[in-house]
Enzyme design. Sequence first.
Site, PDB file in Angstrom:
ATOM      1  N   SER A 273      25.105 111.188 -13.782  1.00  0.00           N
ATOM      2  CA  SER A 273      26.380 110.589 -13.114  1.00  0.00           C
ATOM      3  C   SER A 273      26.446 110.630 -11.536  1.00  0.00           C
ATOM      4  O   SER A 273      25.537 110.104 -10.852  1.00  0.00           O
ATOM      5  CB  SER A 273      27.532 111.476 -13.822  1.00  0.00           C
ATOM      6  OG  SER A 273      28.584 111.137 -13.165  1.00  0.00           O
TER       7      SER A 273
ATOM      8  N   ASP B 145      30.604 104.099 -21.903  1.00  0.00           N
ATOM      9  CA  ASP B 145      30.767 104.731 -20.833  1.00  0.00           C
ATOM     10  C   ASP B 145      32.302 104.344 -20.225  1.00  0.00           C
ATOM     11  O   ASP B 145      32.221 103.420 -19.729  1.00  0.00           O
ATOM     12  CB  ASP B 145      29.710 104.673 -19.899  1.00  0.00           C
ATOM     13  CG  ASP B 145      29.885 105.865 -18.902  1.00  0.00           C
ATOM     14  OD1 ASP B 145      31.026 106.424 -18.705  1.00  0.00           O
ATOM     15  OD2 ASP B 145      28.499 106.376 -18.662  1.00  0.00           O
TER      16      ASP B 145
ATOM     17  N   HIS C 189      29.903 108.719 -21.636  1.00  0.00           N
ATOM     18  CA  HIS C 189      29.246 109.132 -20.452  1.00  0.00           C
ATOM     19  C   HIS C 189      28.420 110.468 -20.604  1.00  0.00           C
ATOM     20  O   HIS C 189      27.607 110.601 -20.034  1.00  0.00           O
ATOM     21  CB  HIS C 189      30.377 109.836 -19.375  1.00  0.00           C
ATOM     22  CG  HIS C 189      30.021 109.751 -17.884  1.00  0.00           C
ATOM     23  ND1 HIS C 189      29.213 108.937 -17.337  1.00  0.00           N
ATOM     24  CD2 HIS C 189      30.204 110.809 -17.154  1.00  0.00           C
ATOM     25  CE1 HIS C 189      29.186 109.170 -16.063  1.00  0.00           C
ATOM     26  NE2 HIS C 189      29.411 110.470 -15.899  1.00  0.00           N
TER      27      HIS C 189
END
Length: 270
Positions: free
Chosen positions: A98, A222, A250
């Site tokens: 991320s 996601d 995610h």
Amino acid sequence: MGYFITVEQNVNIFVEDIDPGQGKPILFLHGWPANHKMFEYQFNHFPKLGYRCIGLDYRGFGKSDRPWKGYSYNRIADDIRIVIDTLRLESVILVAHSMGGAIAIRYMARHGGHKVAKLALLGAAAPAFTQRQGYPYGKTKEEVNKLIEDTYTDRPKMLEDFGDIFFERYLTESFKAWFQSLGLEASGHATAMCAISLRDEDLRQDLVKISIPTGIFHGKHDKICPFVFAELLQAGIKGSKLIPFEYSGHGLFYSEMKKLNKEIAQFIVS
């Protein structure tokens, strides 16, 4: 083994070095708003394969110091460079999730890929996290502004709501509570400042500076960093390989941990 590394005056970064022997080093960069403990299920696995696993908490997160300033991608990338040099690491496998993926890309561009042999991007918040001219992807800046506002007014609720869209699969209440606790370990100010960096930073010009083998691991469902991010990264990073995760959002590091661990291991030796 855990210890601190000084990255500037009065700022110490916490590092956990798992099995600090002679194995090839894997350096894990965590996502927002967690800390290095989010990789628990990778730290349980890769030392068994002979790798030295190293996790760090960015400034303001986990056990690291909490300065008022220093939350740009550039500054955090510089902190990572100091950690790598202090530990005298060579041929590092950089595994980044991320916001960590965004910081890893900035590190590669800003420091010329110093000491990094391979790059694994997991649900990376890149090329840019928010929509802008010529880039209609990701969250709006207004949506991120709401995250920032909620961080300063009711951070536990913000973290709970963020966690609800983080994973695609069913989670036990115990796991959700544990994951939320990682965000609560951070400084609220650091959480907000890194959200500002997520909102404002643009890595599109950094991608062409990456010349090492790069794996892009991304969940098809996601809701935080949409799958189109992965497709844009593959198009922008020469020779990169995209590995989709059909059943993940995610949090692919947990939702499909066995597949992710297997795919990363294959990527390292390929």
